[in-house]
Design a protein around this motif. Structure first.
Motif, PDB file in Angstrom:
ATOM      1  N   ARG A   1       0.818  -1.210   0.000  1.00  0.00           N
ATOM      2  CA  ARG A   1       0.000   0.000   0.000  1.00  0.00           C
ATOM      3  C   ARG A   1       0.857   1.267   0.000  1.00  0.00           C
ATOM      4  O   ARG A   1       0.426   2.306  -0.496  1.00  0.00           O
ATOM      5  CB  ARG A   1      -0.954  -0.012   1.194  1.00  0.00           C
ATOM      6  CG  ARG A   1      -2.038  -1.058   1.035  1.00  0.00           C
ATOM      7  CD  ARG A   1      -3.198  -0.939   1.991  1.00  0.00           C
ATOM      8  NE  ARG A   1      -4.220  -1.882   1.566  1.00  0.00           N
ATOM      9  CZ  ARG A   1      -4.252  -3.177   1.936  1.00  0.00           C
ATOM     10  NH1 ARG A   1      -3.334  -3.639   2.768  1.00  0.00           N
ATOM     11  NH2 ARG A   1      -5.198  -3.985   1.476  1.00  0.00           N
ATOM     12  N   SER A   2       2.029   1.158   0.538  1.00  0.00           N
ATOM     13  CA  SER A   2       2.929   2.313   0.516  1.00  0.00           C
ATOM     14  C   SER A   2       3.336   2.648  -0.921  1.00  0.00           C
ATOM     15  O   SER A   2       3.298   3.812  -1.342  1.00  0.00           O
ATOM     16  CB  SER A   2       4.179   2.024   1.358  1.00  0.00           C
ATOM     17  OG  SER A   2       5.066   3.130   1.332  1.00  0.00           O
TER      18      SER A   2
ATOM     19  N   ALA B   1       0.293   4.005  -2.905  1.00  0.00           N
ATOM     20  CA  ALA B   1       0.024   5.417  -2.623  1.00  0.00           C
ATOM     21  C   ALA B   1       0.996   6.312  -3.388  1.00  0.00           C
ATOM     22  O   ALA B   1       0.607   7.370  -3.916  1.00  0.00           O
ATOM     23  CB  ALA B   1       0.139   5.671  -1.126  1.00  0.00           C
ATOM     24  N   GLU B   2       2.249   5.899  -3.470  1.00  0.00           N
ATOM     25  CA  GLU B   2       3.237   6.671  -4.222  1.00  0.00           C
ATOM     26  C   GLU B   2       2.878   6.712  -5.702  1.00  0.00           C
ATOM     27  O   GLU B   2       3.022   7.739  -6.370  1.00  0.00           O
ATOM     28  CB  GLU B   2       4.631   6.060  -4.031  1.00  0.00           C
ATOM     29  CG  GLU B   2       5.179   6.211  -2.614  1.00  0.00           C
ATOM     30  CD  GLU B   2       6.486   5.458  -2.431  1.00  0.00           C
ATOM     31  OE1 GLU B   2       6.951   4.824  -3.410  1.00  0.00           O
ATOM     32  OE2 GLU B   2       7.044   5.508  -1.316  1.00  0.00           O
TER      33      GLU B   2
ATOM     34  N   LEU C   1      -5.345   0.318  -2.275  1.00  0.00           N
ATOM     35  CA  LEU C   1      -5.577   1.282  -1.198  1.00  0.00           C
ATOM     36  C   LEU C   1      -6.984   1.161  -0.619  1.00  0.00           C
ATOM     37  O   LEU C   1      -7.215   1.506   0.546  1.00  0.00           O
ATOM     38  CB  LEU C   1      -5.358   2.702  -1.722  1.00  0.00           C
ATOM     39  CG  LEU C   1      -3.901   3.062  -2.059  1.00  0.00           C
ATOM     40  CD1 LEU C   1      -3.832   4.440  -2.695  1.00  0.00           C
ATOM     41  CD2 LEU C   1      -3.025   3.013  -0.814  1.00  0.00           C
TER      42      LEU C   1
ATOM     43  N   GLN D   1      -5.311   1.913  -6.746  1.00  0.00           N
ATOM     44  CA  GLN D   1      -6.468   2.389  -5.993  1.00  0.00           C
ATOM     45  C   GLN D   1      -7.208   1.226  -5.347  1.00  0.00           C
ATOM     46  O   GLN D   1      -7.674   1.329  -4.199  1.00  0.00           O
ATOM     47  CB  GLN D   1      -7.412   3.161  -6.903  1.00  0.00           C
ATOM     48  CG  GLN D   1      -8.526   3.887  -6.162  1.00  0.00           C
ATOM     49  CD  GLN D   1      -7.983   4.901  -5.162  1.00  0.00           C
ATOM     50  OE1 GLN D   1      -7.229   5.806  -5.520  1.00  0.00           O
ATOM     51  NE2 GLN D   1      -8.343   4.741  -3.889  1.00  0.00           N
TER      52      GLN D   1
ATOM     53  N   HIS E   1       1.366   1.454   6.888  1.00  0.00           N
ATOM     54  CA  HIS E   1       0.311   0.516   6.499  1.00  0.00           C
ATOM     55  C   HIS E   1       0.506  -0.871   7.111  1.00  0.00           C
ATOM     56  O   HIS E   1      -0.224  -1.798   6.760  1.00  0.00           O
ATOM     57  CB  HIS E   1       0.280   0.387   4.971  1.00  0.00           C
ATOM     58  CG  HIS E   1       0.038   1.677   4.252  1.00  0.00           C
ATOM     59  ND1 HIS E   1      -1.208   2.212   4.079  1.00  0.00           N
ATOM     60  CD2 HIS E   1       0.912   2.545   3.676  1.00  0.00           C
ATOM     61  CE1 HIS E   1      -1.114   3.361   3.410  1.00  0.00           C
ATOM     62  NE2 HIS E   1       0.156   3.576   3.152  1.00  0.00           N
TER      63      HIS E   1
ATOM     64  N   SER F   1      -2.683   2.594 -12.125  1.00  0.00           N
ATOM     65  CA  SER F   1      -3.325   3.501 -11.161  1.00  0.00           C
ATOM     66  C   SER F   1      -4.616   2.898 -10.627  1.00  0.00           C
ATOM     67  O   SER F   1      -4.933   3.009  -9.438  1.00  0.00           O
ATOM     68  CB  SER F   1      -3.617   4.855 -11.823  1.00  0.00           C
ATOM     69  OG  SER F   1      -2.423   5.525 -12.160  1.00  0.00           O
TER      70      SER F   1
ATOM     71  N   ILE G   1      -0.117   6.459  -7.088  1.00  0.00           N
ATOM     72  CA  ILE G   1      -1.301   7.306  -7.296  1.00  0.00           C
ATOM     73  C   ILE G   1      -0.895   8.774  -7.424  1.00  0.00           C
ATOM     74  O   ILE G   1      -1.515   9.558  -8.172  1.00  0.00           O
ATOM     75  CB  ILE G   1      -2.302   7.138  -6.131  1.00  0.00           C
ATOM     76  CG1 ILE G   1      -2.968   5.759  -6.186  1.00  0.00           C
ATOM     77  CG2 ILE G   1      -3.366   8.233  -6.146  1.00  0.00           C
ATOM     78  CD1 ILE G   1      -3.905   5.547  -7.353  1.00  0.00           C
ATOM     79  N   ASN G   2       0.142   9.185  -6.736  1.00  0.00           N
ATOM     80  CA  ASN G   2       0.574  10.584  -6.720  1.00  0.00           C
ATOM     81  C   ASN G   2       1.427  10.976  -7.923  1.00  0.00           C
ATOM     82  O   ASN G   2       1.775  12.153  -8.077  1.00  0.00           O
ATOM     83  CB  ASN G   2       1.348  10.884  -5.432  1.00  0.00           C
ATOM     84  CG  ASN G   2       0.453  10.810  -4.198  1.00  0.00           C
ATOM     85  OD1 ASN G   2      -0.731  11.141  -4.265  1.00  0.00           O
ATOM     86  ND2 ASN G   2       1.018  10.382  -3.076  1.00  0.00           N
TER      87      ASN G   2
END
Length: 242
Positions: free
Chosen positions: A134-135, A138-139, A158, A155, A192, A151, A141-142
């Motif tokens: 999940r880490s 998240a990176e 996450l 998601q 996470h 992506s 997604i940004n």
């Protein structure tokens, strides 16, 4: 099951000869109960259980070949459950594939429940590449120029829809999965960790001997771990290896 508690006490108090007799009697007692718990004993199954018990008692290796349909999983899980009850140390089962590890994990729950082992603490050990991170999701997604399909995958990770690669029923390419799988875990420093299957699996693998009953792993993962321990020798308790 009081007789299981007696078996454990006997292991602490009596010599190997008495332990062997008690373990053999316990195996016979379990097979005698098969019809009452909806199981059918197959030819050769009991002999295989006794051979495994003998190998454990005397600290020997046992190589057993058995044909299709003999019920090999139950044949070695029965003495494994008993020896774990006696020694209070984990039994390690090495398999040739993740799919087989998962099946043995299910069989262990079934036979343990039917035979009255109230709690069987077990874990299936897999390589970190099988788990979602999940880490990293998240990176990803940004990222401004992120791949759309990855992506979407990130998601879903996450959103706790995906914990490991096996959760993706339609399958996924190695290239796409490599962007969101565990590859350099932060362990205790990861935000996470409390919802991470990889972190939970590693915690169980590293648990103290009395805190886990069965460790089911792929042969490659086991060999790598044994090689690592050989390079970094330390005192270890005796485990049963199948």
């Amino acid at each position: 099951m009081n007789w299981l508690n007696e078996l454990y006490k006997m292991n602490k108090q009596e010599p190997d000869k008495e332990i062997e007799r008690s373990l053999v009697n316990a195996i016979f007692r379990i097979y005698d109960r098969f019809p009452r718990i909806g199981l059918r004993e197959r030819i050769g199954q009991q002999e295989m259980s006794l051979d495994i018990a003998d190998a454990y008692i005397h600290g020997h290796n046992a190589m057993i070949e058995a044909g299709v349909g003999i019920g090999k999983s139950f044949a070695y899980l029965i003495p494994s459950l008993l020896t774990n009850q006696m020694s209070q140390k984990p039994v390690i089962i090495a398999t040739s594939s993740i799919q087989l590890s998962e099946q043995i994990h299910k069989d262990l729950r079934i036979i343990g429940s039917r035979l009255g082992f109230s709690t069987v603490r077990s874990v299936v050990g897999k390589g970190m590449g099988q788990y979602a991170c999940r880490s990293r999701a998240a990176e990803w997604i940004n990222l401004n120029d992120a791949n759309a399909s990855v992506s979407t995958l990130a998601q879903r990770i996450l959103d706790y829809e995906i914990d490991e690669r096996a959760d993706i029923k339609a399958g996924i390419s190695d290239a796409e999965w490599s962007h969101v799988s565990v590859n350099d875990c932060k362990f205790e420093r990861c935000h996470h960790k409390n919802a991470c299957l990889f972190y939970d699996m590693r915690a169980k693998l590293n648990a103290k001997a009395h805190e886990i009953d069965f460790i089911i792993v792929n042969q490659d993962l086991l060999i790598r771990d044994l090689m690592k321990k050989k390079k970094e020798p330390k005192a270890s308790s005796r485990n049963s290896l199948l």
